[in-house]
Enzyme design. Structure first.
Site, PDB file in Angstrom:
ATOM      1  N   HIS A 103     -10.551   5.599  -4.428  1.00  0.00           N
ATOM      2  CA  HIS A 103     -10.553   6.482  -3.404  1.00  0.00           C
ATOM      3  C   HIS A 103     -10.197   7.725  -3.686  1.00  0.00           C
ATOM      4  CE1 HIS A 103      -6.723   4.561  -3.998  1.00  0.00           C
ATOM      5  NE2 HIS A 103      -6.069   5.651  -3.579  1.00  0.00           N
ATOM      6  N   HIS A 105      -8.343  11.140  -2.261  1.00  0.00           N
ATOM      7  CA  HIS A 105      -7.609  11.858  -0.927  1.00  0.00           C
ATOM      8  C   HIS A 105      -7.933  13.183  -0.639  1.00  0.00           C
ATOM      9  CE1 HIS A 105      -3.946   8.948  -1.756  1.00  0.00           C
ATOM     10  NE2 HIS A 105      -4.709   8.791  -2.999  1.00  0.00           N
TER      11      HIS A 105
HETATM   12  P1  AMP Z   1      -3.057   5.503  -4.389  1.00  0.00           P
HETATM   13  O1  AMP Z   1      -3.818   4.409  -5.107  1.00  0.00           O
HETATM   14  O2  AMP Z   1      -1.838   6.189  -5.408  1.00  0.00           O
HETATM   15  O3  AMP Z   1      -4.247   6.774  -4.489  1.00  0.00           O
HETATM   16  O4  AMP Z   1      -2.434   5.622  -3.006  1.00  0.00           O
HETATM   17  C1  AMP Z   1      -2.777   4.700  -2.118  1.00  0.00           C
HETATM   18  C2  AMP Z   1      -2.811   5.398  -0.823  1.00  0.00           C
HETATM   19  O5  AMP Z   1      -3.238   4.406  -0.030  1.00  0.00           O
HETATM   20  C3  AMP Z   1      -1.487   6.017  -0.455  1.00  0.00           C
HETATM   21  O6  AMP Z   1      -1.561   7.214   0.069  1.00  0.00           O
HETATM   22  C4  AMP Z   1      -0.953   5.044   0.985  1.00  0.00           C
HETATM   23  O7  AMP Z   1      -0.472   5.952   1.705  1.00  0.00           O
HETATM   24  C5  AMP Z   1      -2.431   4.582   1.375  1.00  0.00           C
HETATM   25  N1  AMP Z   1      -2.320   3.232   2.197  1.00  0.00           N
HETATM   26  C6  AMP Z   1      -1.817   2.042   1.705  1.00  0.00           C
HETATM   27  N2  AMP Z   1      -2.068   1.169   2.501  1.00  0.00           N
HETATM   28  C7  AMP Z   1      -2.974   1.849   3.528  1.00  0.00           C
HETATM   29  C8  AMP Z   1      -3.482   1.335   4.676  1.00  0.00           C
HETATM   30  N3  AMP Z   1      -3.316  -0.049   5.074  1.00  0.00           N
HETATM   31  N4  AMP Z   1      -4.343   2.151   5.347  1.00  0.00           N
HETATM   32  C9  AMP Z   1      -4.298   3.289   5.011  1.00  0.00           C
HETATM   33  N5  AMP Z   1      -3.760   3.837   3.744  1.00  0.00           N
HETATM   34  C10 AMP Z   1      -2.979   3.123   3.131  1.00  0.00           C
END
Ligand code: AMP
Length: 140
Positions: A103, A105
């Site tokens: 993903h 951001h």
């Molecule tokens: P990263 O893998 O470090 O890029 O971070 C994962 C991101 O997913 C973090 O910013 C979390 O806040 C976000 N996150 C985790 N669970 C959910 C969810 N159910 N819906 C939306 N965002 C999420």
């Protein structure tokens, strides 16, 4: 590197098994709001095809995700009256990755406003729903 886990939380969102605040969808990508936004409008863009991160993603899927990230960034500038946008993408735990489906951001920014620490704040459902609508309107 471990293999792709089809039970990761974003795979469940993509299959509709868990809810999300959807912002955009096409045949190859899906975008929804981060529920712990580092700034209002913080959006995540995913390929629909399984990919753990940048190390195993199909290059065409990665290119498409970045095209969608650009659209979201442009919409976020309008929707949140932003002055800039931060784009982040993390790979493997050592690289800061927490959820193991690739993903990107996209985070709207304003001068002098620091990002909240990761996972330090959970936004309310009402605000997330309103922010998703603002982004969808700016994308239309
Ligand atoms: P990263 O893998 O470090 O890029 O971070 C994962 C991101 O997913 C973090 O910013 C979390 O806040 C976000 N996150 C985790 N669970 C959910 C969810 N159910 N819906 C939306 N965002 C999420």
């Amino acid at each position: 590197m471990p293999s792709y886990d089809p039970n990761n939380i974003f795979a469940k969102i993509l299959r509709g098994e868990l809810p999300s605040y959807k912002v955009y969808e096409d045949d190859k990508a899906f975008a929804f709001l981060d529920i712990m936004p580092r700034a209002p409008g913080h959006t995540l863009i995913l390929p629909k095809a399984p990919a753990r991160n940048i190390l195993d993603v199909n290059p065409d899927d990665l290119a498409h995700v970045m095209k969608v990230a650009q659209k979201i960034a442009q919409a976020a500038m309008k929707a949140f009256d932003a002055e800039g946008v931060t784009v982040q993408q993390f790979n493997e735990a050592a690289g800061g990755q927490v959820v193991f489906h690739l993903h990107v951001h996209v985070i709207p920014r304003h001068a002098g406003v620091s990002l909240k620490a990761p996972a330090s704040f959970k936004e309310t459902p009402d605000v997330l729903a309103a922010h998703a609508e603002r982004l969808k309107a700016a994308l239309a």
